[in-house]
Design an enzyme around this catalytic site. Structure first.
Site, mmCIF file in Angstrom:
data_model
loop_
_atom_site.group_PDB
_atom_site.id
_atom_site.type_symbol
_atom_site.label_atom_id
_atom_site.label_comp_id
_atom_site.label_asym_id
_atom_site.label_seq_id
_atom_site.Cartn_x
_atom_site.Cartn_y
_atom_site.Cartn_z
ATOM 1 N N HIS A 116 -11.122 -26.122 -17.391
ATOM 2 C CA HIS A 116 -9.517 -27.146 -17.964
ATOM 3 C C HIS A 116 -7.997 -26.857 -18.095
ATOM 4 C CE1 HIS A 116 -7.069 -29.470 -21.134
ATOM 5 N NE2 HIS A 116 -7.585 -30.175 -21.073
ATOM 6 N N SER B 144 -4.988 -35.014 -20.443
ATOM 7 C CA SER B 144 -4.637 -33.506 -19.894
ATOM 8 C C SER B 144 -4.411 -33.419 -18.598
ATOM 9 C CB SER B 144 -6.192 -33.096 -20.593
ATOM 10 O OG SER B 144 -5.885 -32.463 -21.477
ATOM 11 N N ASP C 164 -3.782 -23.630 -22.135
ATOM 12 C CA ASP C 164 -4.645 -23.754 -21.916
ATOM 13 C C ASP C 164 -5.689 -22.338 -21.825
ATOM 14 O OD1 ASP C 164 -6.565 -25.877 -20.920
ATOM 15 O OD2 ASP C 164 -4.874 -26.903 -19.838
#
Length: 731
Positions: free
Chosen positions: A166, A498, A89
């Site tokens: 994220h 996600s 990520d």
């Protein structure tokens, strides 16, 4: 071929050499060199690197993993200490409480070979611990495709440290430690933790922020991360990224190659299914050796009341911690044709300070990001965004925003038009409501099947919570990533596949810890065959983006059930022969397959002389994308339940227009016979073309319910009149 002129030229053109877990390299080549290389003996694939995109206080309670259990040790605390989850990520914010060591955490597993790499604002001595045991970053691919990472104009960290947020969010969702009183300005207040809070975390930063704060993930860097992770000793890989359709062949993608080699080493890889819904056939990450995860809601709402002149009350959705007061206004006062878009802003008009603008998604049409940017340009105090009820997903915005459906929006608009002057509007702070809404519902953005690349393999596999998920966030990054947003938070709401992917990764870590000898296919099978298709009201799960009941192309086998997945009863193991059959069917030769498949005694790497379809791969779900005549399919299951002497009986729900026969109808297991095969015969009974119908096959022993979706597309209208009566076998 135009070879490199010197050894020095060759070194300069080389970016990565993948040598730990698979053989390969990435280099700067021209088209002539790449074509010549592809023709060389021993080369399986040559492809251009592409840029990929990145696709909780309540969610774990919702899936059944609760902490308020005084009788026994909660499941999330009983397992996971010995498992390492690798997160591919945007990096990690190590100071977050989610990555502090859990109490009485054991030493780092002796099998771990990874490391924490020093970099910008990242010191392994202080940032890594018994929880965060690995942290690497990969920049060569990004810089080759986007130029040097400018530390002056780009706030990114040249280290494993996360700027975009994220990676911090997904990592805390999968394996975050237990943190009490987590919230976003009081919203979603509760105890945050990952699915496997005692599992270890290894971070592989492969996605970076460009100058527009968009995420950029280079396939060159992704393959390098796979190479290291497989060597480091991770057990689970969570990868919330993927390509946008159209799909390329699996072995021309970093995800396909990396996850294949991970599977061979016993490493489970979970991918996000993509955010291209609700149109069909846009699901990504469809390899049969990995898990593709759709996104759905939990039973938590963020209700926000809109009061107009104290006479009209509308209940919308928002993340609004403070009250908003102003005058309700129509966008035509500030935007040409009433379209909420910055390009339509009438600069000569007055500022919209103190105004709350009502924008309809159908005017323009207008996307939510466009509407937010537009009202911010006009300096409005707030936005009421009107969109179909099936597409509503509240998000954290730079401008206070309330989402309402078209019925509500029409009431507001009509009231506004009938008022002699601009009405006063109050937006009351959001309240968190739990257990009052049917859930799960498939998110409208969640990518749907059927797979455009492998139509005989059902994708997505399962769905998991992915809407309004609260998880950890970098302390120096605003919740919206907007440079003008001065807010700083420790927890933030995010939605997407996600977010659903790390839910599955966390559960997979628990399963691997409880059953350390289980293969990736056994873990995937346990998740698939125990998934459910009913919501909290015992009605069928609905598909967001429509008003219809969800089908397997929306949710795969259904919503994950972690408690059941730990004890699935039976599992469908995919063996080397299954993968060889799949590779044969997608065009690989015996020579290439021999190079890709790890040596295994007694395994024949040759392709079958009589072709078999991918329907015969021992996958937990059964999909037939082109049923023209009667066919028979074989499946094999292994008993992993506590009772070794047991009998399972078959139950069938037939797809419309398809006769289904199963033989045998009972599977008898014993200490000496833990594996059984059965045969499914499908016979088309109708004239049809291109229409999918759905059913299921369930095996029951009185305690376990082992359910397989049955997806069939009958194609008989082009055949002769006696086509339905013909019989063939694909065994």
């Amino acid at each position: 071929m135009e070879y490199a002129r010197s050894e020095e030229d060759a070194k300069q053109s080389m970016l990565y050499s993948y040598k730990h877990s698979f053989s390969g390299f990435s280099a700067k080549l021209n088209s002539t060199q790449a074509t010549a290389l592809a023709k060389m003996e021993g080369v399986i694939s040559v492809f251009r690197s592409k840029t990929l995109q990145l696709h909780t206080t309540r969610s774990w309670d919702f899936v059944g993993l609760t902490l308020d259990n005084n009788k026994v040790t909660p499941l999330q605390l009983a397992f996971g200490d010995d498992i390492v989850v690798g997160m591919f990520d945007t990096g990690i914010w190590p100071e977050s409480e989610s990555f502090w060591e859990e109490p009485r955490m054991k030493p780092i597993p002796s099998t771990w070979r990874g490391e924490c790499v020093k970099g910008d604002r990242f010191d392994p001595k202080t940032n890594c611990n018994r929880k965060l045991i690995g942290a690497r970053y990969y920049l060569k691919g990004f810089e080759e495709e986007n130029g040097p990472l400018s530390m002056s104009g780009n706030p990114e960290y040249q280290s494993p440290r996360d700027f975009l947020g994220h990676g911090t969010h997904t990592a805390s969702t999968a394996v975050g430690s237990i943190v009490k009183n987590a919230s976003f300005f009081g919203l979603g207040l509760g105890t945050a933790r990952g699915g496997a809070p005692r599992a270890r975390l290894a971070v592989y930063k492969i996605c970076w922020a460009n100058e527009e704060f968009n995420s950029v993930c280079s396939e060159i860097d992704i393959l390098a991360a796979f190479d290291d992770a497989l060597h480091d000793g991770v057990h689970i890989i969570s990868a919330s990224f993927g390509p946008r359709p159209p799909m390329l062949p699996l072995f021309e993608t970093s995800a396909g190659i990396g996850s294949f080699h991970a599977m061979q080493l016993g490493i489970t890889v979970a991918f996000s299914a993509g955010n291209e819904g609700p149109d069909p056939s846009l699901v990504t990450n469809v390899a049969p050796w990995s898990i593709s995860v759709a996104a759905s809601s939990v039973d938590r709402m963020f209700r926000t009341q809109i009061l107009v002149d104290n006479s009209l009350s509308i209940m919308g959705e928002s993340f609004l911690p403070t009250e908003i007061k102003g005058k309700l206004t129509d966008p035509s006062m500030y935007f040409e044709h009433g379209v909420c878009n910055s390009d339509n802003y009438m600069n000569e008009s007055k500022s919209a300070v103190g105004k709350v603008v009502v924008c309809f998604s159908t005017d323009g049409p207008t996307l939510i990001d466009q509407a937010v940017a537009a009202v911010k340009t006009a300096n409005a105090s707030g936005l009421i965004f009107v969109e179909p009820m099936t597409r509503q997903t509240a998000d954290v915005e730079i401008v206070p925003t309330v989402y309402v459906n078209f019925e509500q929006g029409t009431q507001i608009k009509n009231y506004l038009f009938e008022s002699p002057s601009l009405p006063r509007v109050r937006i009351i702070p959001t309240k968190t409501i739990i257990g009052k809404s049917p859930a799960p519902t498939v998110a409208d953005f969640s990518s749907r099947g059927p797979s455009s690349l492998t139509p005989d393999i059902l994708k997505p596999d399962v769905t998991a919570p992915g809407v309004s998920i609260l998880a950890a966030w970098p302390h120096d990054t605003s919740p919206t990533l907007s440079p003008s947003d001065e807010r700083r938070v420790r927890w933030n709401f995010q939605s997407g596949t996600s977010m659903s992917c790390p839910h599955v990764s966390g559960v997979a870590a628990l399963i691997k810890s409880a059953h350390p000898r289980w293969s990736p296919s056994a873990i995937r099978s346990a998740l698939i065959t125990t998934a459910y298709t009913r919501d909290t009201t015992s009605d069928s799960i609905l598909a967001g983006g429509s008003m219809k009941v969800a089908d397997p192309f929306d949710i795969g086998a259904g919503h994950i059930n972690p408690l059941k997945a730990l004890d699935p009863g039976l599992v469908y193991e995919m063996k080397t022969s299954d993968y060889i059959l799949f590779l044969c069917n997608i065009g690989y030769t015996q020579e290439n397959i021999h190079k890709m498949v790890l040596p295994c005694p007694g395994v024949d790497t040759s392709c079958p002389k009589v072709p078999k379809s991918n329907t015969n791969i021992n996958y937990p779900s059964i999909t037939v994308s082109n049923l023209k005549s009667t066919m028979t399919i074989k499946r094999t299951v292994r008993n992993v339940g506590h009772k070794k002497n047991t009998i399972y009986f078959a139950s069938i729900v037939k797809p419309d227009g398809v006769e289904v026969f199963i033989w045998p109808r009972a599977l008898i297991f014993s200490w000496f016979n833990e594996e059984n095969s059965y045969y499914v015969t499908l016979k088309p009974l109708k004239k049809s073309q291109g229409r999918y119908d759905f059913g299921e096959i369930v095996w029951l022993d009185g305690f376990h319910k082992v359910r397989s979706p049955l997806v069939v597309c009958v194609n008989t209208t082009d055949d002769s009149s006696d086509s339905i009566a013909r019989t063939s076998s694909s065994i």
